[in-house]
Structure formats: C-alpha cells, structure tokens
Design an enzyme around this catalytic site. Structure first.
Site, PDB file in Angstrom:
ATOM      1  N   CYS A  76       0.838  -1.211   0.000  1.00 62.12           N
ATOM      2  CA  CYS A  76       0.000   0.000   0.000  1.00 62.12           C
ATOM      3  C   CYS A  76       0.868   1.256   0.000  1.00 62.12           C
ATOM      4  O   CYS A  76       1.486   1.599   1.013  1.00 62.12           O
ATOM      5  CB  CYS A  76      -0.926  -0.032   1.211  1.00 62.12           C
ATOM      6  N   CYS A  79      -0.131   3.976   2.535  1.00 65.10           N
ATOM      7  CA  CYS A  79       0.235   3.561   3.899  1.00 65.10           C
ATOM      8  C   CYS A  79       1.660   3.999   4.220  1.00 65.10           C
ATOM      9  O   CYS A  79       1.959   4.459   5.334  1.00 65.10           O
ATOM     10  CB  CYS A  79       0.121   2.049   4.049  1.00 65.10           C
TER      11      CYS A  79
END
Length: 316
Positions: A76, A79
């Site tokens: 991700c 993230c």
C-alpha cells in the site's frame, strides 16, 4: 445532549467480539523476556506491531491510554506515506497515546473485525471501544487535529494515563498544551461536552473571521459528520434509503455512516448515483455533500480523485 460513548458512531461498522475474548498471552515468556506489547507500567514502546494473537493486550491497554490503530499493508503506497506521519506525531505526544500497527495481510482476523476494505485506515481504541478517525493518507496537520480531539474524548471517558518515555519529563510535570485560538478552544470544549451544535457555531465563526483557516474547516467538517450520525442506526438507515432511492436525507445519512465506517467508495458511489438520477435543478445539495465529504477524506486520496472525475463527467 450527552456525548456518545466511544465507538457509538461505528455501530455496525466494527465487530471486535471474536477478538475481545481471545485467551491472552502470558505476561512474560518462560525466558523472562517482556511480552509484546508490554503493559504500560513498564517500558512500553510508543509504536509497536499488533497481531491477531496479541490484540487482547491492546484492548486492555486502551483502558489506560488511548491506542491509535494503523491498518496497513506492505503493498500500500499511501500507507507508506502516512505511517511516518503517524509515528512522528505519536512520538511528539510523549506517551499520551500509543500507535499499534496492524499488517492486514498477516492478520486477517483483525482486518475482518475492523472491516478494513480500504487502507490505510486509522481508528482508535478508548476503554476497549473503537473510535473512527480517518481513512487514506492525510496531511500532518489533520493528524494533529484529530489526535487532539481523540485526547479530549479519552479524557472525558477517564482514559488519561501515559506511557513512560525515556528522557521525558516526570509524569508529575504537567504536559505543555499548545495554546488554541479562542474559537478553536470553544469548539474543543463543546465537543468534550457533547454539544456539537455549539462546536459547529464556533468553527463557523472562526471561518467567518478567517476563510483560510484550514484547521477550522477540517474541524467543522468532522464535527458536522459526528453530529449527523451520533444517534443513527445503520440498519434502519439502510432500510429507509432502500425505500426512498431519491430521498436526499435518507441517502445522505447512509453515505455519512459509510464514511464513518471506512466504506468511502460506497458512500461516494451512492451519492454520485443519486446525483445522476436527479433533475438538474435538484442536484445542488448532493454536490455540496460530496464536496464536504471529499474535504474530510482528503483531496489527494485516490477515492476522492476517482469520485471527482465521475462528478465532472456528470456535470458536462
């Protein structure tokens, strides 16, 4: 009006029942090494990983100090942008809250319990109850504002402990609080009392004085959302929306609840479908609600970018 208990706005959005009663790991392994994560009485790291197996410890810890939960994955990209920001702000708060990081790929039960359909997803635990914070990579200032509100909420529910930090001032020394502008301070006080209407008024006054006050704008959007969903029942709201497909208030409420529960794409899709179904002269309120939710999620969030693109195509 009374302030809702932590997690009440996430009714139906988070199910921790399968993890809450999980047998706890021993306080220390046979070798005498500290358990992970250690209890707050000892040297507890401010940032640590949590797993399906150790989550019970985190629930207990949240009765002493607010625990921020960062749901992330190695693949991700957003993230990786958000995690350093979270760690920086948590570290600067010097033990007033801690950050528990959950790799959703390695911990499917936690991912399922939090219904993490989109990451990064950030929430908190206060006295064992979930509190929604935000989804997506958000600016550092927004993280600071949200954490400040989290500490206010935690204090209201008696969760005021701190984690000892090496080299930090004694726990007996009062923590220095940044001085807030008067209207911001009034809004925070109102939120602490559960008086969202007064908080909204304070933020609106702050924006009238300074239309470029980004903190007031973010706070206003967040408190308006909390005010709209605080007494809502998710199942009843969905039933009402299904019975009235073009009813603005019914569709707005489900979209708000979806945003609070982390189902951001569902919320945007619902409102964009409603926008497309309405005559041109009835669309303005839907567009306004979309723009408000875009601001809450963050203009750089991929879901906002996709939804803005679809909205533009419906306008022209």
């Amino acid at each position: 009006m009374s302030t809702p208990a932590p997690g009440s706005v996430m009714r139906g959005a988070v199910d921790l029942s399968s993890l809450r009663n999980r047998p706890q790991p021993p306080a220390a392994p046979a070798s005498g090494a500290p358990a992970t994560p250690p209890r707050p009485a000892g040297a507890l790291p401010l940032v640590f990983d949590v797993t399906d197996e150790t989550f019970g410890e985190v629930l207990e810890l949240s009765r002493t100090v607010p625990v921020v939960i960062d749901l992330w994955a190695e693949w991700c990209g957003p993230c990786k942008q958000l995690s350093p920001v979270l760690e920086k702000v948590v570290t600067e708060l010097a033990g007033r809250l801690v950050l528990a990081k959950v790799d959703v790929d390695a911990n499917p039960q936690l991912a399922q319990g939090f219904r993490a359909q989109s990451i990064p997803m950030v929430l908190a635990l206060v006295a064992g109850q979930p509190v929604p914070l935000f989804t997506g990579a958000v600016p550092e200032q927004q993280v600071r504002d949200v954490f400040a509100q989290l500490l206010q909420l935690a204090a209201q529910h008696g969760v005021t402990g701190t984690v000892p930090v090496e080299g930090a001032p004694s726990a007996d020394a009062p923590a220095a609080e940044p001085e807030l502008p008067p209207l911001h301070a009034e809004a925070f006080a109102a939120i602490e009392e559960g008086d969202y209407a007064r908080a909204i008024t304070a933020y609106e006054k702050a924006l009238a004085e300074n239309p470029r006050d980004a903190d007031a704008r973010a706070g206003l959007g967040q408190v308006r959302l909390l005010d709209r969903v605080q007494d809502a029942d998710l199942q009843a709201a969905r039933a009402a929306a299904a019975a009235d497909p073009t009813g603005l208030e019914a569709q707005f409420l489900v979209a708000d609840l979806d945003v609070v529960g982390g189902h951001v794409d569902d919320a945007f899709g619902r409102l964009l479908d409603l926008f497309a179904a309405l005559p041109g002269d009835e669309r303005a309120p839907v567009r306004e609600r979309l723009l408000e939710l875009f601001g809450l999620v963050g203009d750089e969030d991929a879901r906002v970018i996709r939804a803005r693109s679809r909205l533009a195509s419906l306008l022209f």
